[in-house]
Design a protein around this motif. Structure first.
Motif, PDB file in Angstrom:
ATOM      1  N   MET A   1      22.685  42.328  -4.698  1.00 44.91           N
ATOM      2  CA  MET A   1      21.781  43.209  -5.440  1.00 44.91           C
ATOM      3  C   MET A   1      20.493  42.505  -5.852  1.00 44.91           C
ATOM      4  SD  MET A   1      23.114  46.106  -5.265  1.00 44.91           S
ATOM      5  CE  MET A   1      24.653  46.582  -4.480  1.00 44.91           C
TER       6      MET A   1
ATOM      7  N   VAL B   1      23.449  54.335 -10.947  1.00 46.16           N
ATOM      8  CA  VAL B   1      24.561  53.764 -10.177  1.00 46.16           C
ATOM      9  C   VAL B   1      25.781  54.669 -10.318  1.00 46.16           C
ATOM     10  CG1 VAL B   1      26.050  51.768  -9.801  1.00 46.16           C
ATOM     11  CG2 VAL B   1      23.694  51.433 -10.585  1.00 46.16           C
TER      12      VAL B   1
ATOM     13  N   VAL C   1      22.457  53.549  -6.046  1.00 47.95           N
ATOM     14  CA  VAL C   1      23.574  52.729  -5.567  1.00 47.95           C
ATOM     15  C   VAL C   1      24.863  53.512  -5.765  1.00 47.95           C
ATOM     16  CG1 VAL C   1      24.839  50.544  -5.824  1.00 47.95           C
ATOM     17  CG2 VAL C   1      22.359  50.596  -6.230  1.00 47.95           C
TER      18      VAL C   1
END
Length: 642
Positions: A88, A131, A178
């Motif tokens: 990441m 996310v 994500v």
């Protein structure tokens, strides 16, 4: 930080979606990682070079890594892949700028824990992101009528291969930057973004095959393919240095184009695609995924350019949806103990034989009967076991630099510890000239497999956001720093002697029928590779000249295969006649060989069952996956009929 933790729990029964969203007419999906040890810098290069990418998938979870992560978690460590931080840090800045969604199964046993880590990294990078997580959940009766309690830490660490439905929900519900999953099937990670409904069976089949090919990473684009001395697979070291991870361009009508970045090294063609098509597949008429059962027998590939291949021919099998899903349940399989020692020079193999005899005998003195739990091999002579199909002592004299390795899988920890001690005693009690001893022991687990009905498997999704107070200037400086450290650069080409194949493409090589009536190595007729699933091995045989498949079908029989792979089951480098008879009896009773024809690529797929010493998580072999067996098979001499 916002938190949505009241999301609906679903079972895995497939239900067509009402008015599904068509997100795009064409979608670009890249593979950023093909396994847990892949290279973040290569993923960044793909993201930099292929600006059309809508999604980047990091497929980093295998049966072995899942088992390892479970052991770390029960010991108090992270249940997710801790390398997610490295990935990441490298990928998020550019992915967020390009609006490329990252999808990864690095959540392993603890997707919410990975979610928190990614949000923390994003905040440190000055990025505001969303996310989402996908995780299997258990529904436990709370004793209060019909109410239930949700738990995402599955009892005993069990995990089930989920399909693409949870990823579809994340994309439609949250529009995340994500998505972090638990044990989602590899192909399903790629299928989720494609947008088809669950009754579009043939499109789903094409999408799953695209995912199956992409999840192999650089193995699709020349990695694990280059082979010096084989004119069909040789390429320069420089070509291998600048491999491109693969991506796919997928039309909503189901057309699948596989690609690699313009100007990159490696190779993407019929041969690389054919090898990866059969990787880890058993019956090609029924390749089972959670979303659709696929018939790959008519799949074929057409090279459109050096960087683009059209994939056609996938279709749903007659029984197109599996009613059960594969579940993995960690089970203790004992304690592993191992040791290595090197010998060199005159009669070094005989000294290794003496050392093996001593360690086995010392163990028998303390734990009678335990010797049958020990496997030994000599690195530099027969550590891959299938290197030879006879017992030829003349090879001993040709070896002057060898290393004895012994592996035991014991029921008790004290047996594994004692094994390490006895092996170390070779320093003063063994034959002359032994050195470089290393030993160790650890607890091992195996992932027991069982099938569970879809309605008994549950999942949910969730989402969190971060809010950062960092300025735009800070975000820019962080991004520039990351891109400077990981920037797309031309690879450093070291001078290599006698390199002359700088523009490799196997289709440029003239191909002819293999000669008949004479002994020739199989690699001059065909190429292929192996794949493993549990204790089973599959081997692809792909002829260079497609019509040769008819003659290969005559030569390559279950009996021929068994004769070659039976040596994998030798427990010693020095078997006597009784040990060989015992091995052959076990092979006859337990090892099964099935051979399938795959007409679309004019190939054979060989499935060998019960051959991998229990599978990757508990095998005592140096090559626990059985990956080296393909080249050992290809080195066998064959005589083709006219």
């Amino acid at each position: 930080m916002d938190n949505n933790d009241r999301d609906e729990v679903h079972n895995c029964v497939i239900k067509p979606r009402a008015n599904p969203q068509r997100r795009r007419e064409k979608v670009y999906i890249g593979c950023g990682a093909g396994f847990g040890g892949d290279r973040p810098s290569a993923a960044l290069k793909l993201l930099q070079r292929v600006k059309e990418l809508n999604y980047l998938v990091l497929e980093c979870l295998a049966e072995r890594t899942l088992a390892d992560r479970y052991q770390v978690m029960v010991s108090g460590g992270d249940g997710y892949d801790s390398r997610i931080s490295d990935w990441m840090h490298v990928l998020l800045p550019l992915a967020v700028e390009r609006r490329t969604c990252i999808i990864t199964n690095m959540g392993a046993m603890d997707p919410p824990g990975a979610q928190e880590k990614v949000l923390e990294i994003a905040s440190n990078l000055g990025l505001s992101i969303t996310v989402a997580v996908v995780l299997e959940v258990a529904l436990e009766n709370s004793g209060l009528g019909s109410s239930t309690k949700k738990s995402y830490i599955m009892e005993g660490g069990k995990s089930t291969y989920l399909g693409a439905a949870p990823i579809v929900e994340c994309l439609e519900k949250y529009q995340p930057d994500v998505i972090i999953t638990s044990r989602v099937a590899d192909a399903a990670l790629f299928l989720g973004p494609m947008g088809w409904n669950w009754d579009d069976k043939n499109q789903l089949a094409h999408g799953c095959i695209a995912g199956h090919l992409l999840e192999c990473g650089c193995q699709l684009t020349g990695g694990y393919f280059m082979h010096p001395g084989d004119k069909y697979r040789d390429m320069s070291f420089q070509h291998l240095l600048d491999l491109s991870l693969p991506f796919a361009e997928i039309d909503f009508d189901g057309k699948v184009y596989l690609g690699k970045a313009e100007g990159s090294g490696g190779v993407l063609n019929f041969s690389t695609c054919a090898e990866q098509l059969l990787y880890e597949i058993g019956d090609p008429a029924a390749y089972v995924t959670p979303d659709v059962v696929i018939d790959v027998r008519e799949v074929s590939f057409q090279s459109l350019s050096r960087n683009k291949v059209l994939c056609t021919g996938a279709k749903a099998s007659a029984d197109s949806v599996p009613d059960k899903l594969l579940q993995l349940v960690p089970k203790d399989c004992g304690w592993k103990g191992w040791g290595e020692i090197s010998y060199g020079g005159y009669e070094c193999v005989k000294r290794a034989k003496a050392a093996e005899f001593l360690v086995r005998s010392w163990m028998e003195e303390i734990f009678p009967g335990v010797s049958n739990r020990i496997l030994s091999y000599v690195i530099g002579l027969d550590s891959l076991k299938a290197a030879r199909n006879d017992y030829d002592t003349s090879l001993w004299n040709a070896s002057s630099d060898i290393r004895l390795r012994m592996d035991g899988l014991f029921e008790q920890k004290d047996q594994a510890v004692q094994f390490s001690k006895e092996f170390t005693a070779l320093y003063t009690n063994g034959p002359a000239g032994g050195g470089g001893i290393s030993t160790g022991h650890k607890k091992d687990i195996i992932l027991e497999k069982k099938l569970v009905r879809r309605e008994h498997v549950f999942w949910r999704t969730g989402v969190k956001h971060n809010k950062t107070m960092n300025s735009n200037n800070q975000k820019v400086s962080i991004k520039e720093d990351l891109l400077e450290n990981h920037a797309l650069q031309e690879p450093i080409l070291l001078p290599m002697a006698e390199e002359h194949h700088s523009d490799f493409l196997s289709s440029d090589i003239d191909i002819f029928p293999a000669p008949s009536g004479q002994k020739i190595p199989l690699y001059s007729v065909a190429h292929g590779r192996t794949g493993d699933k549990g204790n089973d091995l599959n081997i692809s045989i792909i002829p260079h000249f497609p019509p040769d498949i008819e003659r290969l079908k005559i030569v390559i029989t279950p009996e021929w295969v068994k004769a070659i792979v039976s040596t994998l089951l030798n427990t010693s480098s020095f078997p006597d006649s009784d040990a060989i008879d015992k091995r052959d009896k076990w092979v006859a009773e337990h090892v099964k060989v099935k051979i399938y024809e795959v007409k679309g690529i004019h190939s054979l797929n060989i499935l060998v069952q019960n051959i991998l010493d229990g599978g990757v998580n508990c095998s005592r072999r140096i090559d626990r996956h059985g990956k080296t067996i393909s080249d050992l098979i290809l080195c066998q001499k064959v005589v083709l009929p006219p």
